[in-house]
Design a protein around this motif. Sequence first.
Motif, PDB file in Angstrom:
ATOM      1  N   ALA A  82       0.823  -1.205   0.000  1.00  0.00           N
ATOM      2  CA  ALA A  82       0.000   0.000   0.000  1.00  0.00           C
ATOM      3  C   ALA A  82       0.860   1.259   0.000  1.00  0.00           C
ATOM      4  O   ALA A  82       0.580   2.220  -0.735  1.00  0.00           O
ATOM      5  N   ILE A  83       1.911   1.264   0.811  1.00  0.00           N
ATOM      6  CA  ILE A  83       2.803   2.425   0.863  1.00  0.00           C
ATOM      7  C   ILE A  83       3.479   2.628  -0.484  1.00  0.00           C
ATOM      8  O   ILE A  83       3.548   3.751  -1.006  1.00  0.00           O
ATOM      9  N   ALA A  84       3.982   1.539  -1.072  1.00  0.00           N
ATOM     10  CA  ALA A  84       4.650   1.635  -2.370  1.00  0.00           C
ATOM     11  C   ALA A  84       3.697   2.121  -3.453  1.00  0.00           C
ATOM     12  O   ALA A  84       4.063   2.981  -4.279  1.00  0.00           O
ATOM     13  N   GLU A  85       2.491   1.600  -3.468  1.00  0.00           N
ATOM     14  CA  GLU A  85       1.528   2.027  -4.490  1.00  0.00           C
ATOM     15  C   GLU A  85       1.156   3.490  -4.331  1.00  0.00           C
ATOM     16  O   GLU A  85       1.012   4.213  -5.326  1.00  0.00           O
ATOM     17  N   ASN A  86       1.007   3.953  -3.104  1.00  0.00           N
ATOM     18  CA  ASN A  86       0.707   5.370  -2.874  1.00  0.00           C
ATOM     19  C   ASN A  86       1.826   6.269  -3.393  1.00  0.00           C
ATOM     20  O   ASN A  86       1.577   7.328  -3.987  1.00  0.00           O
ATOM     21  N   PRO A 143       1.753   8.527  -8.520  1.00  0.00           N
ATOM     22  CA  PRO A 143       1.920   9.770  -9.292  1.00  0.00           C
ATOM     23  C   PRO A 143       2.911   9.641 -10.445  1.00  0.00           C
ATOM     24  O   PRO A 143       2.857  10.414 -11.402  1.00  0.00           O
ATOM     25  N   PHE A 144       3.826   8.669 -10.365  1.00  0.00           N
ATOM     26  CA  PHE A 144       4.819   8.471 -11.414  1.00  0.00           C
ATOM     27  C   PHE A 144       4.346   7.455 -12.458  1.00  0.00           C
ATOM     28  O   PHE A 144       5.089   7.159 -13.402  1.00  0.00           O
ATOM     29  N   ASP A 145       3.149   6.925 -12.266  1.00  0.00           N
ATOM     30  CA  ASP A 145       2.583   5.919 -13.170  1.00  0.00           C
ATOM     31  C   ASP A 145       3.492   4.688 -13.259  1.00  0.00           C
ATOM     32  O   ASP A 145       3.754   4.148 -14.336  1.00  0.00           O
ATOM     33  N   ILE A 146       3.977   4.246 -12.085  1.00  0.00           N
ATOM     34  CA  ILE A 146       4.838   3.066 -12.004  1.00  0.00           C
ATOM     35  C   ILE A 146       4.097   1.972 -11.246  1.00  0.00           C
ATOM     36  O   ILE A 146       3.783   2.132 -10.065  1.00  0.00           O
ATOM     37  N   GLU A 155      13.493  13.182   1.763  1.00  0.00           N
ATOM     38  CA  GLU A 155      14.007  11.914   1.268  1.00  0.00           C
ATOM     39  C   GLU A 155      13.325  11.538  -0.037  1.00  0.00           C
ATOM     40  O   GLU A 155      12.187  11.929  -0.320  1.00  0.00           O
ATOM     41  N   SER A 156      14.040  10.798  -0.860  1.00  0.00           N
ATOM     42  CA  SER A 156      13.481  10.359  -2.129  1.00  0.00           C
ATOM     43  C   SER A 156      12.505   9.204  -1.914  1.00  0.00           C
ATOM     44  O   SER A 156      12.472   8.587  -0.847  1.00  0.00           O
ATOM     45  N   VAL A 157      11.731   8.922  -2.952  1.00  0.00           N
ATOM     46  CA  VAL A 157      10.818   7.780  -2.888  1.00  0.00           C
ATOM     47  C   VAL A 157      11.619   6.502  -2.651  1.00  0.00           C
ATOM     48  O   VAL A 157      11.241   5.656  -1.831  1.00  0.00           O
TER      49      VAL A 157
END
Length: 361
Positions: free
Chosen positions: A120-124, A128-131, A152-154
Amino acid sequence: MANQPASTGEASLTVNNEIHGGWTDISVTRSMEQLAHTFDLGFTERWSEDSKPIPIHAGDRCTVKLDNKVVITGYVDEDPIDYDANEHKLRVTGRSLTADLIDCSAIYQKGQWKKQDLQAIAENLCQPFDIPVNIETDIGDSFRYFSLHDGESVYEALERACRMRGVLMMTNADGELVFANIGARTSSTVIEYGVNVIRGARTGGFSERFSKYIVKAQTVGDDDTNGTSASTPSITVTDSAISRYRPLIVQSECLSAGAGLQKRATWERNVRAGRSRRLQYTLDGWNDDAGNLWEPNTLVAVKDPRLEVDATLLITSVRLTRDADGTNTTLELCDPKAMTVEPLVIHQKAAKTSPFFTGDA
């Protein structure tokens, strides 16, 4: 040399639904240790009266294929052009879609999640980057609480979350973010000295290995843990391959004791041992014996008396090239234990009191 399915040595770059081929030098690198894979394509042509600019520009979304198989889905990073009175040279370099996760800051509502799992965290963060996010392994339980660090970066945020769950994070040929098992594939090919090896090399040594690892952690006292045991819990593990006295004290990054500290100490020993030796082999063509392009995160048997190796190792990096030296693959390999994700175990009662706490396992 062993008989192998021949590589055509051809690469294509698809940009804006237009396929571009004819590249004179090709380099594609895919690694378990770099989230974004990279490509570098170039060609030189003679000027002609009808020469036109090739419509490839930095920022374009693209797909790279080798032997007509997708290896990278991403974006063009650079598109330098060089010409003189006789020749026109073009280079195109780029990375996987997941490069944006490395480059860009993590932003999500208030920057906090409660009772959400790693998916869930990764999908959130990736939406926005359509990944897309692809789950290929057990990602563990939900986090009671997880928060972002300012700036911090994603990638940094997700890497921290992955460490808490002991999960390996990679990207695949389609540019998806993948949570994977170590050694997800096994090649039927045997890398063998005198049979299919063009060049072999061994790197590393014992300078980063120690005879014993003393891992210490600060924990919080409770009814069962107090006094000295609460303030300075420690675990010691040994590496039997190191015969002389070489101790190392490691301060654990988390509040933990007991089994958690044992796991941390074992990880330190195994990863240092695995990474102390790296092998590199150059092979002819881009395919293994089954006709599959070589890929990272693949287990393969290696028999090489020159480098004193007879074991199944993990391919951590693959570089596929075509240049004046031919069409070749360069593989980097190590002990599979070296790629184990560091266990970050949080003491449950310490979670909300630790000044370093940023996520509850």
